[in-house]
Design an enzyme around this catalytic site. Sequence first.
Site, PDB file in Angstrom:
ATOM      1  CD  GLN A  19      -4.367  -6.855   2.014  1.00 31.76           C
ATOM      2  OE1 GLN A  19      -3.641  -6.558   1.792  1.00 31.76           O
ATOM      3  NE2 GLN A  19      -6.087  -5.786   2.142  1.00 31.76           N
ATOM      4  CB  CYS A  25      -1.956  -4.544   4.251  1.00 34.36           C
ATOM      5  SG  CYS A  25      -3.036  -2.924   4.671  1.00 34.36           S
ATOM      6  CG  HIS A 162      -0.226  -2.131   0.931  1.00 33.26           C
ATOM      7  ND1 HIS A 162      -1.608  -2.860   1.428  1.00 33.26           N
ATOM      8  CD2 HIS A 162       0.151  -3.066   0.205  1.00 33.26           C
ATOM      9  CE1 HIS A 162      -1.485  -4.234   1.382  1.00 33.26           C
ATOM     10  NE2 HIS A 162      -0.279  -4.470   0.195  1.00 33.26           N
TER      11      HIS A 162
END
Lengths: 214, 75
Positions: A19, A25, A162
């Site tokens: 990324q 993410c 995340h």
Amino acid sequence: LPLRFDWRDKHVVNHVRNQKMCGGCWAFSVVSAVESAGAIQGKPLDYLSVQQVIDCSFNNYGCRGGSPLGALSWLNETQLKLVADSQYPFKAENGLCRYFPPSQSGVSVKGFSAYDFSNQEDEMARALLSFGPLVVIVDAVSWQDYLGGIIQHHCSSGEANHAVLITGFDKTGNTPYWMVRNSWGNSWGIEGYAHVKMGGNVCGIADSVAAVFV
Amino acid sequence: TWPWSPQREAAALRESLNRHRYLNSFPHDNSTAFYGVNQFSYLFPEEFKALYLGSKPAWAPRYPAKGQTPIPNVS
């Protein structure tokens, strides 16, 4: 449940992506799940466009963050076709949404389901077997320093921050673990993956789990 | 959005090394995670979080335990 299962062995999981310095993410995890869900149905395992989700998912914030479930809702409601990454490549920054004609080929999300599987990680493993790789949200603050091994300490189910993809599990050793595909390139962790202990909701891995249908 | 400087990077690396010592100091078997210098060691935790941890938490309903089916409302 088998003692060990990994969707990578079925060749339906793409290589790890990076990324870069974009907080996308949430988009990488969703697009990877769509890629695998398509491949499980026999579609080609092409990289699909993460940039399209970053630019066009208006209920999220692109490289400044977003919610995988928000992205799945948006994909499901709009029936937007995710085009091949080669058509709409990743550029690690927010951009203007590009539109494609209805004739454009792509993969759209027909549905998704999301559950809290905390204290039910065997059921979560059954869902992985039944539906394919799972999109999860974890607390990954301590992953900054991770090099390898099974994460079982220093990773609370505190604040999820995340989004990653679970591709399998391994219960053959003393410590059963999830195989977790990250989006920080394959030089991080175990060739881009982390192993997270199964059971005990380590890192909050079972709190918000989504399966995707295409 | 932090001002880059070699001093800042060196300070972040020192802080990372201290964190690694702490994280690896716990008694553990050989399968437990281990921590050390990687591509993120030159970032302070708040920088790392701002740049790489971009997911928002999302509530999901509890998965109905086996055998448990939602009881319809019975007046």
